[in-house]
Design an enzyme around this catalytic site. Structure first.
Site, PDB file in Angstrom:
ATOM      1  N   CYS A 132       0.162   7.462  -2.917  1.00 30.65           N
ATOM      2  CA  CYS A 132       0.135   6.091  -3.412  1.00 30.65           C
ATOM      3  C   CYS A 132      -1.161   5.830  -4.172  1.00 30.65           C
ATOM      4  O   CYS A 132      -2.227   5.722  -3.565  1.00 30.65           O
ATOM      5  CB  CYS A 132       0.283   5.140  -2.225  1.00 30.65           C
ATOM      6  SG  CYS A 132       0.097   3.409  -2.642  1.00 30.65           S
ATOM      7  N   CYS A 135      -2.757   2.402  -3.541  1.00 28.08           N
ATOM      8  CA  CYS A 135      -3.461   2.347  -2.245  1.00 28.08           C
ATOM      9  C   CYS A 135      -4.802   3.074  -2.303  1.00 28.08           C
ATOM     10  O   CYS A 135      -5.796   2.601  -1.768  1.00 28.08           O
ATOM     11  CB  CYS A 135      -2.637   3.024  -1.146  1.00 28.08           C
ATOM     12  SG  CYS A 135      -0.913   2.550  -1.098  1.00 28.08           S
ATOM     13  N   ASP A 136      -4.824   4.245  -2.931  1.00 30.38           N
ATOM     14  CA  ASP A 136      -5.945   5.158  -2.698  1.00 30.38           C
ATOM     15  C   ASP A 136      -6.785   5.520  -3.917  1.00 30.38           C
ATOM     16  O   ASP A 136      -7.791   6.220  -3.759  1.00 30.38           O
ATOM     17  CB  ASP A 136      -5.410   6.456  -2.063  1.00 30.38           C
ATOM     18  CG  ASP A 136      -4.783   6.175  -0.690  1.00 30.38           C
ATOM     19  OD1 ASP A 136      -5.195   5.208  -0.044  1.00 30.38           O
ATOM     20  OD2 ASP A 136      -3.881   6.921  -0.282  1.00 30.38           O
TER      21      ASP A 136
HETATM   22  C1  LIG Z   1      -0.222   7.471   3.473  1.00 31.53           C
HETATM   23  C2  LIG Z   1       0.149   6.081   3.020  1.00 31.53           C
HETATM   24  C3  LIG Z   1      -0.853   5.178   2.707  1.00 31.53           C
HETATM   25  C4  LIG Z   1      -0.529   3.894   2.303  1.00 31.53           C
HETATM   26  N1  LIG Z   1      -1.549   3.023   2.039  1.00 31.53           N
HETATM   27  C5  LIG Z   1      -1.262   1.749   1.724  1.00 31.53           C
HETATM   28  C6  LIG Z   1      -2.310   0.806   1.499  1.00 31.53           C
HETATM   29  O1  LIG Z   1      -3.494   1.141   1.571  1.00 31.53           O
HETATM   30  N2  LIG Z   1      -1.945  -0.464   1.235  1.00 31.53           N
HETATM   31  C7  LIG Z   1      -0.634  -0.868   1.151  1.00 31.53           C
HETATM   32  O2  LIG Z   1      -0.388  -2.058   0.944  1.00 31.53           O
HETATM   33  N3  LIG Z   1       0.371  -0.002   1.340  1.00 31.53           N
HETATM   34  C8  LIG Z   1       0.091   1.303   1.606  1.00 31.53           C
HETATM   35  N4  LIG Z   1       1.108   2.200   1.792  1.00 31.53           N
HETATM   36  C9  LIG Z   1       2.501   1.723   1.603  1.00 31.53           C
HETATM   37  C10 LIG Z   1       2.952   0.946   2.856  1.00 31.53           C
HETATM   38  O3  LIG Z   1       2.674   1.716   4.006  1.00 31.53           O
HETATM   39  C11 LIG Z   1       4.432   0.615   2.760  1.00 31.53           C
HETATM   40  O4  LIG Z   1       4.684  -0.118   1.599  1.00 31.53           O
HETATM   41  C12 LIG Z   1       4.886  -0.213   3.974  1.00 31.53           C
HETATM   42  O5  LIG Z   1       4.611   0.481   5.173  1.00 31.53           O
HETATM   43  C13 LIG Z   1       6.373  -0.521   3.903  1.00 31.53           C
HETATM   44  O6  LIG Z   1       6.748  -1.175   5.071  1.00 31.53           O
HETATM   45  P1  LIG Z   1       8.258  -1.185   5.603  1.00 31.53           P
HETATM   46  O7  LIG Z   1       8.219  -1.929   6.886  1.00 31.53           O
HETATM   47  O8  LIG Z   1       9.149  -1.623   4.532  1.00 31.53           O
HETATM   48  O9  LIG Z   1       8.635   0.339   5.844  1.00 31.53           O
HETATM   49  P2  LIG Z   1       7.998   1.497   6.736  1.00 31.53           P
HETATM   50  O10 LIG Z   1       6.537   1.341   6.844  1.00 31.53           O
HETATM   51  O11 LIG Z   1       8.541   2.745   6.146  1.00 31.53           O
HETATM   52  O12 LIG Z   1       8.622   1.256   8.181  1.00 31.53           O
HETATM   53  C14 LIG Z   1       9.978   1.476   8.441  1.00 31.53           C
HETATM   54  C15 LIG Z   1      10.163   1.745   9.914  1.00 31.53           C
HETATM   55  O13 LIG Z   1      11.549   1.789  10.215  1.00 31.53           O
HETATM   56  C16 LIG Z   1      11.779   2.802  11.185  1.00 31.53           C
HETATM   57  N5  LIG Z   1      13.177   3.219  11.072  1.00 31.53           N
HETATM   58  C17 LIG Z   1      13.794   3.803   9.999  1.00 31.53           C
HETATM   59  N6  LIG Z   1      15.092   4.044  10.281  1.00 31.53           N
HETATM   60  C18 LIG Z   1      15.309   3.611  11.554  1.00 31.53           C
HETATM   61  C19 LIG Z   1      16.465   3.608  12.412  1.00 31.53           C
HETATM   62  N7  LIG Z   1      17.643   4.090  12.013  1.00 31.53           N
HETATM   63  N8  LIG Z   1      16.342   3.095  13.668  1.00 31.53           N
HETATM   64  C20 LIG Z   1      15.150   2.604  14.091  1.00 31.53           C
HETATM   65  N9  LIG Z   1      14.016   2.602  13.321  1.00 31.53           N
HETATM   66  C21 LIG Z   1      14.092   3.087  12.065  1.00 31.53           C
HETATM   67  C22 LIG Z   1      10.792   3.903  10.780  1.00 31.53           C
HETATM   68  O14 LIG Z   1      10.517   4.760  11.885  1.00 31.53           O
HETATM   69  C23 LIG Z   1       9.575   3.087  10.353  1.00 31.53           C
HETATM   70  O15 LIG Z   1       8.663   2.883  11.407  1.00 31.53           O
HETATM   71  C24 LIG Z   1       0.831   3.495   2.196  1.00 31.53           C
HETATM   72  C25 LIG Z   1       1.851   4.412   2.490  1.00 31.53           C
HETATM   73  C26 LIG Z   1       1.522   5.695   2.888  1.00 31.53           C
HETATM   74  C27 LIG Z   1       2.619   6.683   3.222  1.00 31.53           C
END
Ligand SMILES: Cc1cc2nc3c(=O)[nH]c(=O)nc-3n(C[C@H](O)[C@H](O)[C@H](O)COP(=O)(O)OP(=O)(O)OC[C@H]3O[C@@H](n4cnc5c(N)ncnc54)[C@H](O)[C@@H]3O)c2cc1C
Length: 310
Positions: A132, A135-136
């Protein structure tokens, strides 16, 4: 028991939805299959979530989000939803061990970046290896970075990274980019961008921090190890070879575009009472701030839906 709102996924979108739904006095369950917090729990540095300053590591941020949702009465269970039935007014979510019933469902299953699959990659994610640029990028001010990929996202992000890095090398497995011609032209004109063609990364090395990586030329089979510039002592790898939304479960049930869930601005899917929030839906920016915003909107809309329909 029939919950008012069942949330699949306990990342930022699911936790924000849980907070808003529970605070609106809806009986709320958050179902998370893995560690709390989703993708952001895998990084130590979150500098761009409003209010999150130096002390805001990903795990700390999501621990607070979960605590806040629980304070208002949301319950959180460890389980993986493997089947859904949205055909009736009461929606059913099934796991291997349990069946959850709810009046409204918020799908917050997120997405995962596609990995290179090289040894060392997982261990050094967030420690020199990133998926990302938004992010970084700032952590690589005046350092060299390597971008893996050749599609639109990789090339666009490489161009963005030139605002920070002193040099950006695009590593691509073919001898030409896949990105749109207009984007390619911008990259070719950019003096900070270099290219390493026909090449893949085969190993990433470092003891707690990225120290070097091995590349292989697919035409000559030649392998070589790349180290940071001696004066810099550090560098970065950004991987942009695709994203995998966690939406498999909803294929043929929910309207999708290229595997991302389609919603309107109120997070409504094509099924009444089913909402989607966060990285799993069609949108232009996948960040914590947009995921939490989606979660809040989905919860408020779920509340309205329940009021109107039950
Ligand atoms: C290494 C890294 C660094 C990042 N740094 C930043 C940053 O500095 N700033 C920023 O704003 N964003 C950052 N991001 C992006 C940010 O993390 C994502 O945009 C955000 O986490 C999205 O949130 P979400 O809840 O939509 O999905 P996710 O964070 O992907 O969470 C989804 C959750 O659903 C669960 N899940 C999926 N399917 C199922 C199922 N069938 N049953 C039960 N549970 C399930 C998963 O286990 C997961 O915990 C980063 C991403 C990464 C990978």
């Amino acid at each position: 028991m029939i919950y008012d709102v069942a949330i699949i996924g306990g990342g930022p979108a699911g936790l924000a939805a849980g907070l808003y739904a529970a605070r609106a006095k809806l009986s709320t369950i958050i179902i998370e299959k893995g560690a709390d917090g989703g993708q952001i729990a895998t990084t130590d540095e979150v500098e761009n979530y409003p209010g999150a300053m130096e002390d805001a590591t990903g795990p700390k941020l999501v621990a607070r989000m979960l605590e806040q949702a629980k304070t208002f009465g949301a319950s959180r269970v460890s389980d993986e939803i493997t089947e859904v039935d949205f055909s009736d007014k009461i929606k059913v979510l099934k796991s291997a061990k349990e069946e959850y019933k709810a009046r409204a469902v918020i799908i917050a299953t997120g997405a995962v970046p596609r990995l290179i699959g090289a040894p060392g990659e997982k261990e050094l994610t967030g420690r020199g290896v990133s998926y990302c640029a938004t992010c970084d990028a700032a952590f690589f001010q005046d350092l060299e970075v390597y971008v893996m990929g050749g599609g639109d996202t990789a090339v666009e992000e490489a161009i963005y990274l030139t605002k920070f890095a002193k040099k950006v090398t695009i590593i691509h497995r073919r001898d030409e980019l896949r990105a749109a011609k207009s984007i390619q032209e911008k990259a070719f004109k950019n003096e900070k961008i270099e290219f390493m063609w026909d090449t893949v990364i085969t190993e990433i090395k470092g003891d707690g921090m990225l120290e070097s990586f091995v590349v292989k030329n697919l035409k000559t089979e030649e392998e070589r190890e790349i180290f940071p510039d001696e004066e810099d002592g550090a560098f970065g790898i950004f991987v942009f070879i695709g994203y995998l939304p966690a939406t498999e479960l909803f294929k043929d049930i929910i309207h999708m575009e290229r595997d991302y869930i389609v919603t309107d601005e109120n997070m409504k899917t094509n099924i009444p009472g089913v909402f989607a929030a966060g990285d799993n839906r069609v949108k232009s920016l996948r960040q914590v701030v947009t995921a939490t915003s989606d979660g809040a909107i989905a919860a408020v809309q779920a509340e309205k839906y329940i009021e109107d329909n039950f």
